[in-house]
Design a protein around this motif. Structure first.
Motif, PDB file in Angstrom:
ATOM      1  N   VAL A  18     -94.177  23.561 -36.408  1.00  0.00           N
ATOM      2  CA  VAL A  18     -95.721  23.178 -35.758  1.00  0.00           C
ATOM      3  C   VAL A  18     -95.669  23.720 -34.609  1.00  0.00           C
ATOM      4  O   VAL A  18     -95.069  23.582 -33.603  1.00  0.00           O
ATOM      5  N   ALA A  19     -96.619  24.774 -34.402  1.00  0.00           N
ATOM      6  CA  ALA A  19     -96.918  25.441 -33.425  1.00  0.00           C
ATOM      7  C   ALA A  19     -98.047  25.001 -32.579  1.00  0.00           C
ATOM      8  O   ALA A  19     -99.123  25.111 -33.128  1.00  0.00           O
ATOM      9  N   SER A  20     -98.102  24.372 -31.532  1.00  0.00           N
ATOM     10  CA  SER A  20     -98.968  23.749 -30.643  1.00  0.00           C
ATOM     11  C   SER A  20     -98.758  23.878 -29.072  1.00  0.00           C
ATOM     12  O   SER A  20     -97.720  24.130 -28.635  1.00  0.00           O
ATOM     13  N   GLU A  21     -99.656  23.237 -28.325  1.00  0.00           N
ATOM     14  CA  GLU A  21     -99.549  23.395 -26.952  1.00  0.00           C
ATOM     15  C   GLU A  21     -98.278  22.452 -26.743  1.00  0.00           C
ATOM     16  O   GLU A  21     -97.537  22.788 -25.845  1.00  0.00           O
ATOM     17  N   GLU A  22     -98.271  21.448 -27.241  1.00  0.00           N
ATOM     18  CA  GLU A  22     -97.135  20.420 -26.845  1.00  0.00           C
ATOM     19  C   GLU A  22     -95.754  20.726 -27.620  1.00  0.00           C
ATOM     20  O   GLU A  22     -94.787  20.414 -26.886  1.00  0.00           O
ATOM     21  N   THR A  23     -95.763  21.385 -28.456  1.00  0.00           N
ATOM     22  CA  THR A  23     -94.298  22.091 -28.900  1.00  0.00           C
ATOM     23  C   THR A  23     -93.847  23.385 -28.313  1.00  0.00           C
ATOM     24  O   THR A  23     -92.730  23.741 -28.710  1.00  0.00           O
ATOM     25  N   ALA A  24     -94.749  23.988 -27.543  1.00  0.00           N
ATOM     26  CA  ALA A  24     -94.459  25.253 -27.248  1.00  0.00           C
ATOM     27  C   ALA A  24     -93.069  25.398 -26.406  1.00  0.00           C
ATOM     28  O   ALA A  24     -92.344  26.223 -26.591  1.00  0.00           O
ATOM     29  N   GLU A  25     -92.853  24.243 -25.460  1.00  0.00           N
ATOM     30  CA  GLU A  25     -91.742  24.317 -24.456  1.00  0.00           C
ATOM     31  C   GLU A  25     -90.509  24.022 -25.232  1.00  0.00           C
ATOM     32  O   GLU A  25     -89.471  24.230 -24.859  1.00  0.00           O
ATOM     33  N   TYR A  26     -90.478  23.385 -26.586  1.00  0.00           N
ATOM     34  CA  TYR A  26     -89.305  23.121 -27.415  1.00  0.00           C
ATOM     35  C   TYR A  26     -88.950  24.159 -28.363  1.00  0.00           C
ATOM     36  O   TYR A  26     -87.871  24.387 -28.828  1.00  0.00           O
ATOM     37  N   LEU A  27     -90.174  24.861 -29.038  1.00  0.00           N
ATOM     38  CA  LEU A  27     -89.707  25.962 -30.130  1.00  0.00           C
ATOM     39  C   LEU A  27     -88.724  26.858 -29.537  1.00  0.00           C
ATOM     40  O   LEU A  27     -87.769  27.025 -30.666  1.00  0.00           O
ATOM     41  N   PRO A  28     -88.628  27.252 -28.288  1.00  0.00           N
ATOM     42  CA  PRO A  28     -87.496  28.384 -28.072  1.00  0.00           C
ATOM     43  C   PRO A  28     -86.171  27.863 -28.318  1.00  0.00           C
ATOM     44  O   PRO A  28     -85.298  28.442 -28.750  1.00  0.00           O
ATOM     45  N   LEU A  29     -86.173  26.450 -27.834  1.00  0.00           N
ATOM     46  CA  LEU A  29     -84.681  25.939 -28.287  1.00  0.00           C
ATOM     47  C   LEU A  29     -84.323  25.956 -29.680  1.00  0.00           C
ATOM     48  O   LEU A  29     -83.244  25.914 -30.151  1.00  0.00           O
ATOM     49  N   ILE A  30     -85.481  25.643 -30.577  1.00  0.00           N
ATOM     50  CA  ILE A  30     -85.009  25.924 -32.189  1.00  0.00           C
ATOM     51  C   ILE A  30     -84.870  27.319 -32.492  1.00  0.00           C
ATOM     52  O   ILE A  30     -83.758  27.668 -33.217  1.00  0.00           O
ATOM     53  N   GLU A  31     -85.549  28.279 -31.839  1.00  0.00           N
ATOM     54  CA  GLU A  31     -85.180  29.657 -32.152  1.00  0.00           C
ATOM     55  C   GLU A  31     -84.119  30.105 -31.723  1.00  0.00           C
ATOM     56  O   GLU A  31     -83.475  31.000 -32.378  1.00  0.00           O
ATOM     57  N   ALA A  32     -83.394  29.316 -30.791  1.00  0.00           N
ATOM     58  CA  ALA A  32     -81.997  29.690 -30.197  1.00  0.00           C
ATOM     59  C   ALA A  32     -80.979  29.385 -31.155  1.00  0.00           C
ATOM     60  O   ALA A  32     -79.717  29.754 -31.025  1.00  0.00           O
TER      61      ALA A  32
END
Lengths: 372, 321
Positions: A18-32
């Motif tokens: 889910v790409a959203s304003e709320e998830t933006a800060e967390y998605l990089p942790l997943i991409e890593a």
């Protein structure tokens, strides 16, 4: 009995990010995360669900006094369990078997506890800081907070090095939020600004009593009253559990004070093998949560990422192997020696306990064929 | 020096000797505690060694447990006896059992200081004697000094113990002065001792009742009765040997305590001495205790609490057999 507009999801029930304003800060942790790490999340969920079923079966066959199932809560547990760093200390409630495994505790140790061989008995120094289970609801929240205070006094946290700075994560359930000790832990944590994450698994039921009896307020909102930042996540989303816990543990270890995470999840089975959820479940509830099963969701995600049937077959087999191994080892367990009654009541000699141990030995020896 | 000063000196010495020793409690820092037992210690050791905690007894005990897991040696102050019960669950279900639950992998060097007992004319919950609850709990050690000298040493020995210790301080004895030998404790923590020799009746007491027993013995002496007094000092474990030796000599035992008598420390002493000294006893073991009522309003505390007359009445009954 479902998610709220505030519930953070990184992975939709269909298994898409889910790409959203709320998830933006967390998605990089997943991409890593590497493919290998993502698959390890799934492996632990699948293998440990199989273990859990086997342990319940062992109880039904009279081999365990009790089992405490965690089926349905694997997403919340595996995600947060992998978010903790090696130097962190984990204070579980009593249902976090998969986190125990992630931290290296031999599962037979938990089996021993529920077979009546020990009260736990493991040494957190040898299980990568995974502390003992606590059966009095919520008591461990205060132990965790005191431990985190000790980290502060030791100066081993908030030095600016996230690779060594320590933090604590403590697990508790929705029922525990009604306990005074949990509130007192939140008071102390806020007061001393401890390096600590409160991880609430809201599985919606305290044995037979619904969470609505514990609170009229969404539980994550309570933290604000203590001055502790909080967030509500989809606990059946292993990626949300991982990323939000990792971010909050890092905030805590960096000196920002305690954090509170409410993970919405569901106990798909009984509280323990001694209750019967068919007597209190709401109609349709199990269906809703089955559709939100953390394992199915993450399998969809991994397949889209390229995981093939061979991978899923491999971990299914690993679950079978683990279950067989646990069964074999459980059946081979022996009763503890009688003198265990008297061991470690005190760490230093205590004349009353010593006298009673001598008396028991003499008493046993007094029977024909007895041994002193 | 007074017992309050002796405790302060003992705490100061323990903190100076070991920087893992922490004090935790309500109003113990800036104020120095409601009885001033910790006066000056926060100024000397800082706010990370002497913690003014939030007002929550379970929180104090529970976080002390976590600090002990971390390697600290917390000394908690419960402000008044009757306020220990919000912390009762953490003490009895957690603190007392964690060494056992860990099978020795972890120890619990926590001291809980409890000002206790009557004679201070205070309001409800401020004059109670709850020691039996804790003596009944395996895993805890329970001690109570009766003199400034014992207070000075016993608090240091309690802090040095790797087991949890409930440290009951007789608040009615905080201010009378007594000699303190700061060079030598004399005897180990968990030992009873004869504090007055006599031949006809043994009085056994602990904490605030030791001075009462000695007072009764003085009065009895003027009437020609020779009383031996044993100060138990340690309630759990309880060192019965000096009591047994004394009763074998006197044949009569009276136990004195402020706590209610039913299922109490005195009951345990009576049962054990009856078992071990049956053929030496000339009379049943008698208990002089607080009544089995709640602690009454302060204007009635002299009715409730044992005094020398009630002790001597029991002595007379014992002698009459």
């Amino acid at each position: 009995m479902a998610y709220t507009p505030a519930t953070l999801q990184l992975l939709s029930p269909a298994g898409e990010l889910v790409a959203s304003e709320e998830t933006a800060e967390y998605l990089p942790l997943i991409e890593a995360l590497s493919d290998e790490q993502l698959r390890e999340f799934h492996r632990q969920m699948v293998v440990m669900r199989r273990f859990d079923v086997e342990a319940s079966n062992l109880q039904r066959q009279g081999q365990l006094a009790l089992w405490i199932p965690s089926v349905g809560q694997e997403g919340a547990q595996v995600g947060s369990g992998f978010a903790a760093k090696a130097q962190d200390h984990i204070f579980p409630a009593y249902r976090e078997h998969v986190i125990a495994r992630i931290r290296g505790l031999d599962l037979i140790t938990i089996i021993e506890m529920l077979r009546g061989i020990s009260h736990g008995g493991w040494d957190p120094a040898k299980t990568n800081n995974f502390h003992l289970y606590t059966l009095v609801i919520g008591s461990q929240a205060l132990h965790a907070t005191g431990y985190a205070m000790g980290m502060q006094f030791d100066g081993t946290t908030a030095t600016g090095n996230p690779d060594t700075d320590e933090a604590v994560i403590v697990y508790f359930g929705d029922g525990a939020t009604s306990q005074g000790d949990v509130s007192e832990a939140l008071v102390f944590a806020a007061s001393y600004q401890t390096p600590q994450v409160f991880f609430l698994q809201n599985n919606h039921w305290a044995i037979s009593v619904p969470v609505t009896r514990q609170s009229r307020t969404p539980l994550y909102l309570r933290a604000a009253g203590f001055g502790i930042p909080s967030i509500q996540i989809d606990g059946n989303d292993v990626l949300a559990s991982y990323a939000v816990t990792a971010a909050n543990l890092d905030a805590a270890r960096s000196g920002e004070g305690p954090r509170f995470i409410e993970a919405l999840t569901y106990r798909m089975g009984a509280h323990t093998t001694s209750d019967d959820p068919t007597k209190y479940r709401e109609p349709g509830e199990l269906e809703f949560w089955t559709a939100n099963d953390p394992i199915i969701r993450f399998e969809n995600y991994l397949r889209a990422q390229g995981a093939d049937d061979a991978f899923f077959a491999e971990i299914a087999q690993e679950g079978e192997d683990l279950a067989a191994d646990v069964r074999r080892r459980t059946l081979a367990l022996e009763a503890p020696p009688a003198d265990k009654v008297f061991r470690n009541v005190y760490s230093e000699p205590h004349p009353l306990v010593q006298a009673q141990e001598r008396w028991l030995a003499d008493y046993e020896a007094s029977f024909e064929g007895g041994q002193s | 020096m007074s017992m309050a000063k002796a405790l302060n000196a003992g705490l100061q010495r323990a903190m100076a000797d070991n920087d893992k020793v922490l004090l935790m409690g309500e109003d113990i820092g800036r104020l120095g505690g409601v009885f001033r037992v910790t006066e000056g210690l926060q100024a000397e050791f800082g706010e990370k060694r002497v913690l003014d905690t939030p007002l929550a007894e379970s929180g104090i005990i529970g976080t002390a447990i976590g600090l002990a897991m971390r390697g600290y040696r917390p000394v908690c102050e419960i402000q008044f006896d009757g306020f220990i019960f919000p912390g009762f669950d953490q003490i009895t279900s957690q603190l007392a059992k964690l060494t056992y639950r860990h099978e020795g992998a972890m120890t619990m060097p926590v001291v809980i200081r409890v000002p206790y007992g009557g004679h201070i004319g205070a309001v409800e919950h401020h004059q109670e004697s709850p020691e039996a609850y804790f003596a009944h709990t395996p895993g805890l050690r329970v001690v109570s000094p009766g003199s400034p000298h014992d207070a000075y040493w016993m608090i240091q020995e309690a802090i040095a113990s790797d087991d949890p210790v409930l440290f009951f301080e007789p608040k009615s004895r905080y201010w009378p002065k007594g000699e303190v030998d700061t060079e030598s404790a004399g005897i180990p923590l968990h030992s009873s001792r004869v504090v007055r020799e006599g031949t006809e009746v043994t009085l056994v007491a602990y904490g605030p009742s030791v001075s009462l027993a000695l007072q009764a013995a003085d009065i009895a002496a003027t009437e020609g009765t020779s009383i031996e007094v044993v100060d138990v000092r340690s309630i759990s474990p309880l060192d019965f040997e000096p009591i047994v030796a004394s009763v074998q000599k006197t044949g009569r035992l009276v136990v004195v305590q402020e706590a209610p008598g039913f299922v109490s420390v005195g009951s345990e002493i009576a049962a054990t001495i009856t078992e071990r000294c049956f053929y030496h006893l000339e009379a049943p073991v008698l208990r002089v205790a607080g009544f089995d009522t709640p602690f009454p309003p302060a204007k009635l505390e002299s009715v409730y609490l044992p005094d020398a007359d009630r002790v001597l009445e029991a002595v007379d009954r014992a002698l009459a057999y």
